[in-house]
Write an enzyme that holds these catalytic residues in place. Structure first.
Site, PDB file in Angstrom:
ATOM      1  N   GLU A   1     -11.169 -11.034  -1.962  1.00 22.14           N
ATOM      2  CA  GLU A   1     -10.791 -10.184  -0.826  1.00 22.14           C
ATOM      3  C   GLU A   1     -11.979  -9.307  -0.402  1.00 22.14           C
ATOM      4  OE1 GLU A   1      -6.751  -8.342   0.237  1.00 22.14           O
ATOM      5  OE2 GLU A   1      -7.741  -6.787  -0.934  1.00 22.14           O
TER       6      GLU A   1
ATOM      7  N   HIS B   1      -8.314  -3.176  -6.452  1.00 23.24           N
ATOM      8  CA  HIS B   1      -8.324  -3.284  -4.990  1.00 23.24           C
ATOM      9  C   HIS B   1      -9.484  -2.469  -4.410  1.00 23.24           C
ATOM     10  CE1 HIS B   1      -7.143  -3.024  -0.811  1.00 23.24           C
ATOM     11  NE2 HIS B   1      -6.382  -4.088  -1.032  1.00 23.24           N
TER      12      HIS B   1
ATOM     13  N   SER C   1      -6.474  -9.685   6.148  1.00 19.40           N
ATOM     14  CA  SER C   1      -5.914  -9.973   7.479  1.00 19.40           C
ATOM     15  C   SER C   1      -5.140 -11.283   7.546  1.00 19.40           C
ATOM     16  CB  SER C   1      -7.016  -9.999   8.547  1.00 19.40           C
ATOM     17  OG  SER C   1      -7.686  -8.773   8.593  1.00 19.40           O
TER      18      SER C   1
ATOM     19  N   GLY D   1      -1.434  -7.644   3.300  1.00 18.95           N
ATOM     20  CA  GLY D   1      -1.202  -6.214   3.498  1.00 18.95           C
ATOM     21  C   GLY D   1      -0.330  -5.972   4.716  1.00 18.95           C
TER      22      GLY D   1
ATOM     23  N   LYS E   1       0.848  -1.207   0.000  1.00 21.57           N
ATOM     24  CA  LYS E   1       0.000   0.000   0.000  1.00 21.57           C
ATOM     25  C   LYS E   1       0.881   1.255   0.000  1.00 21.57           C
ATOM     26  CE  LYS E   1      -3.601  -2.785   1.974  1.00 21.57           C
ATOM     27  NZ  LYS E   1      -4.853  -2.889   2.729  1.00 21.57           N
TER      28      LYS E   1
HETATM   29  P1  PGA Z   1      -4.474  -6.791   5.135  1.00 18.26           P
HETATM   30  O1  PGA Z   1      -4.611  -6.112   3.686  1.00 18.26           O
HETATM   31  O2  PGA Z   1      -3.651  -8.022   4.973  1.00 18.26           O
HETATM   32  O3  PGA Z   1      -3.817  -5.734   5.981  1.00 18.26           O
HETATM   33  O4  PGA Z   1      -5.869  -7.082   5.590  1.00 18.26           O
HETATM   34  C1  PGA Z   1      -4.819  -6.893   2.553  1.00 18.26           C
HETATM   35  C2  PGA Z   1      -5.138  -6.041   1.372  1.00 18.26           C
HETATM   36  O5  PGA Z   1      -5.792  -4.996   1.525  1.00 18.26           O
HETATM   37  O6  PGA Z   1      -4.734  -6.391   0.243  1.00 18.26           O
END
Ligand code: PGA
Length: 225
Positions: free
Chosen positions: A147, A91, A187, A208, A10
Site C-alpha cells: 500500500e 499502516h 483507492s 478505505g 479508519k
Molecule cells: P483508501 O484507503 O482505500 O481510501 O485509499 C486505504 C487505506 O488507507 O488502507
C-alpha cells in the site's frame, strides 16, 4: 486461494449506531460470497460488531506489549480474548502521523502472531518488508498489503497500474514465501477492483474510503465473486 477483502474504516463512522448499520448492510450484502470479508472498525465498535454474520472482525492496530502501563494502548492478547481474528499493523498513516517505526511494527507483528491473530501487514515497498521480516519465521498468518501512501485516496490517490502491482507482489513473495498472500491497498473501489484482482496477481485488497459506503463496498465485493 480464496480472495480476501478487508475494510479499513479508519476513524469512522461517528457513532455506534452508524457503525452497526453499516456492518449490518455489508453482512447482508455479502451473503454467499465465497471469499472472506474482514471489517476493521475503530476499537470501540468491535464488541458490538463481533456477532455480525458473513464477516470477520479485525482491529486497526495493537500494542507491541502484552500488558502493563501503556496508557491508551490495546494489546493483541486483549483483542484475541475479545474475539478478533485480524489486526492491521504498520499502516502508513500511523507511521506518518504517530511516528511509528519499523521496529515497532515488527514487534507488533510478533505480538499478534504470538496470540494467534492474523496480521494484515501494510508496507509501502520491498525494503520495509525486508526490514520488518528480517530473521522472522515465515507465517501463513501474515497477509502483506502493498500500500503506497501516495495511492491512498485521501493522500492524492495516485494510480498504480495492475502490472506494477503484479511486479511488487512477485518481489514481496520472494521474502514471505511463494504461497503467502499479498494484497493491494490504495483507492481501491468498485471500478478499479476487477483489473487489480485479475492482472495485479493479488489475493485481495484493503479498502478505505470505498468501504464506508455499503452499496459501493458490496458492489466491489460482487466484482470479485
Ligand atoms: P483508501 O484507503 O482505500 O481510501 O485509499 C486505504 C487505506 O488507507 O488502507
Amino acid at each position: 486461494m480464496k480472495p480476501i477483502i478487508i475494510a479499513n474504516w479508519k476513524m469512522n463512522p461517528l457513532n455506534s449506531k452508524e457503525a452497526f448499520a453499516l456492518a449490518k448492510k455489508v453482512a447482508n450484502g455479502v451473503k454467499g460470497f465465497t471469499g472472506k470479508v474482514v471489517l476493521c472498525p475503530p476499537y470501540i465498535y468491535i464488541p458490538q460488531l463481533l456477532a455480525s454474520k458473513n464477516v470477520e472482525i479485525g482491529a486497526q492496530d495493537c500494542s507491541w506489549q502484552e500488558k502493563g502501563p501503556l496508557t491508551g494502548e490495546v494489546s493483541a492478547k486483549q483483542l484475541k480474548a475479545l474475539g478478533c481474528s485480524y489486526v492491521i499493523v504498520g499502516h502508513s498513516e500511523r507511521r506518518k502521523y504517530l511516528a511509528e517505526t519499523l521496529g515497532m511494527v515488527r514487534a507488533k507483528v510478533e505480538a499478534a502472531l504470538r496470540v494467534g491473530l492474523s496480521v494484515i501487514l501494510c508496507v509501502e515497498n520491498v525494503r520495509e518488508l525486508q526490514i520488518i521480516m528480517k530473521k522472522m519465521k515465515r507465517s501463513k498468518n501474515i497477509l502483506v498489503v502493498f500500500e503506497p501512501s501516495s495511492a491512498i485516496s485521501t493522500q492524492g490517490g495516485k494510480r498504480i497500474t495492475p502490472e506494477n502491482i503484479a511486479t511488487m507482489v512477485g518481489a514481496m513473495k520472494k521474502i514471505t514465501g511463494r504461497n503467502s498472500p499479498v494484497l493491494y491497498g490504495g483507492s481501491v473501489n468498485a471500478t478499479s477492483i476487477a483489473a487489480i484482482m485479475q492482472k495485479g496477481r493479488v489475493q485481495g485488497v484493503l479498502v478505505g474510503a470505498a468501504s464506508l459506503n455499503a452499496k459501493e463496498f458490496i458492489s466491489l465485493i460482487k466484482k470479485v465473486a
